[in-house]
Design a protein around this motif. Sequence first.
Motif, PDB file in Angstrom:
ATOM      1  N   HIS A  40       0.610  -1.286   0.167  1.00 38.55           N
ATOM      2  CA  HIS A  40      -0.093   0.006  -0.135  1.00 38.55           C
ATOM      3  C   HIS A  40       1.013   1.155  -0.124  1.00 38.55           C
ATOM      4  O   HIS A  40       0.338   2.513  -0.237  1.00 38.55           O
ATOM      5  CB  HIS A  40      -1.032   0.014   1.168  1.00 38.55           C
ATOM      6  N   GLY A  41       2.111   1.272   0.049  1.00 36.08           N
ATOM      7  CA  GLY A  41       3.017   2.300   0.091  1.00 36.08           C
ATOM      8  C   GLY A  41       4.384   1.901   0.133  1.00 36.08           C
ATOM      9  O   GLY A  41       4.889   0.876  -0.076  1.00 36.08           O
TER      10      GLY A  41
ATOM     11  N   GLN B   8       8.386  11.805  -8.291  1.00 33.38           N
ATOM     12  CA  GLN B   8       7.622  10.537  -8.186  1.00 33.38           C
ATOM     13  C   GLN B   8       6.530  10.612  -7.441  1.00 33.38           C
ATOM     14  O   GLN B   8       5.808   9.460  -7.126  1.00 33.38           O
ATOM     15  CB  GLN B   8       8.692   9.451  -7.961  1.00 33.38           C
ATOM     16  N   GLY B   9       6.340  11.759  -6.729  1.00 35.04           N
ATOM     17  CA  GLY B   9       5.225  11.715  -5.995  1.00 35.04           C
ATOM     18  C   GLY B   9       5.289  11.473  -4.201  1.00 35.04           C
ATOM     19  O   GLY B   9       4.325  11.255  -3.530  1.00 35.04           O
ATOM     20  N   PHE B  10       6.779  11.442  -3.888  1.00 31.88           N
ATOM     21  CA  PHE B  10       6.867  11.036  -2.353  1.00 31.88           C
ATOM     22  C   PHE B  10       6.454  12.351  -1.858  1.00 31.88           C
ATOM     23  O   PHE B  10       6.702  13.487  -2.319  1.00 31.88           O
ATOM     24  CB  PHE B  10       8.456  10.790  -2.335  1.00 31.88           C
ATOM     25  N   ARG B  11       6.296  12.125  -0.597  1.00 29.47           N
ATOM     26  CA  ARG B  11       6.413  13.344   0.640  1.00 29.47           C
ATOM     27  C   ARG B  11       7.267  13.090   1.665  1.00 29.47           C
ATOM     28  O   ARG B  11       7.558  12.217   2.095  1.00 29.47           O
ATOM     29  CB  ARG B  11       4.796  13.644   1.099  1.00 29.47           C
TER      30      ARG B  11
ATOM     31  N   VAL C 217      16.427  11.698   6.992  1.00 30.32           N
ATOM     32  CA  VAL C 217      15.316  12.240   6.730  1.00 30.32           C
ATOM     33  C   VAL C 217      14.226  11.140   5.854  1.00 30.32           C
ATOM     34  O   VAL C 217      14.861  10.404   5.056  1.00 30.32           O
ATOM     35  CB  VAL C 217      14.914  13.391   5.915  1.00 30.32           C
ATOM     36  N   ALA C 218      12.995  11.124   6.139  1.00 24.88           N
ATOM     37  CA  ALA C 218      12.152  10.024   5.671  1.00 24.88           C
ATOM     38  C   ALA C 218      11.361  10.457   4.585  1.00 24.88           C
ATOM     39  O   ALA C 218      10.887  11.766   4.635  1.00 24.88           O
ATOM     40  CB  ALA C 218      11.355   9.302   6.703  1.00 24.88           C
ATOM     41  N   PHE C 219      10.885   9.644   3.616  1.00 27.00           N
ATOM     42  CA  PHE C 219       9.985  10.142   2.638  1.00 27.00           C
ATOM     43  C   PHE C 219       9.069   8.850   2.504  1.00 27.00           C
ATOM     44  O   PHE C 219       9.278   7.762   2.713  1.00 27.00           O
ATOM     45  CB  PHE C 219      10.736  10.196   1.185  1.00 27.00           C
ATOM     46  N   VAL C 220       7.729   9.133   1.977  1.00 25.46           N
ATOM     47  CA  VAL C 220       6.856   8.192   1.851  1.00 25.46           C
ATOM     48  C   VAL C 220       5.836   8.450   0.747  1.00 25.46           C
ATOM     49  O   VAL C 220       5.843   9.372   0.198  1.00 25.46           O
ATOM     50  CB  VAL C 220       5.897   7.983   3.180  1.00 25.46           C
ATOM     51  N   LYS C 221       5.412   7.273   0.053  1.00 27.25           N
ATOM     52  CA  LYS C 221       4.397   7.377  -0.934  1.00 27.25           C
ATOM     53  C   LYS C 221       3.473   6.319  -0.927  1.00 27.25           C
ATOM     54  O   LYS C 221       3.618   5.129  -0.599  1.00 27.25           O
ATOM     55  CB  LYS C 221       5.166   7.236  -2.361  1.00 27.25           C
ATOM     56  N   GLU C 222       2.000   6.692  -0.808  1.00 30.78           N
ATOM     57  CA  GLU C 222       0.808   5.781  -0.988  1.00 30.78           C
ATOM     58  C   GLU C 222       1.016   5.284  -2.389  1.00 30.78           C
ATOM     59  O   GLU C 222       1.061   6.088  -3.397  1.00 30.78           O
ATOM     60  CB  GLU C 222      -0.410   6.338  -0.535  1.00 30.78           C
ATOM     61  N   LEU C 223       0.500   3.997  -2.476  1.00 33.52           N
ATOM     62  CA  LEU C 223       0.417   3.265  -3.635  1.00 33.52           C
ATOM     63  C   LEU C 223      -0.864   3.124  -4.152  1.00 33.52           C
ATOM     64  O   LEU C 223      -1.872   2.986  -3.283  1.00 33.52           O
ATOM     65  CB  LEU C 223       1.184   2.162  -3.782  1.00 33.52           C
TER      66      LEU C 223
END
Length: 166
Positions: free
Chosen positions: A121-122, A141-144, A160-166
């Motif tokens: 999911h991410g 690529q749409g990461f935040r 630092v962290a980045f996440v993206k929902e799929l």
Amino acid sequence: MSDPAPGLVVRRARPADLDAVGEVTVAAYAEFTTGPDDHYVALLRDAARRDREAELWVAERDGEVVGTVTVALPGSPWREIGADDEGEFRMLAVAPTARRQGVGDALTRVVLDRFRDLGLHGVALSSLAQMSAAHRIYERQGFRRAPERDWSPVPGVDLVAFVKEL
């Protein structure tokens, strides 16, 4: 739109690629290490271990490895911050001679496709704050940014962290 990375092939690494993968990774991260004696350089060079314990992917142009990424599936010891329903990737590396040619974007797209195919999911990742070129790839690529997941593996190294929902 034209192909942003003409002639580039992204595929799983083969045993014959491992030395080149290690060298590309070390070269890509050189400006972020303290030199050849930095303990992290050995991890960057050890592509065989990453290939055993995760999925190692390469970007190749004209038979030469020009980029690589380590895909840390759930259960991989290479995972650092990914939740159970997320994929995670590490050590996105582009050879200095191949920068600004779409290699990092192509590798990131393959990673995202891989995790979608697995039904995750991410996606999560950690990066040094100084890696601004990589951050631009992630943003495209749409990461935040996910500051609540920022962390420090050792004193003086702040990720630092980045996440993206799929």
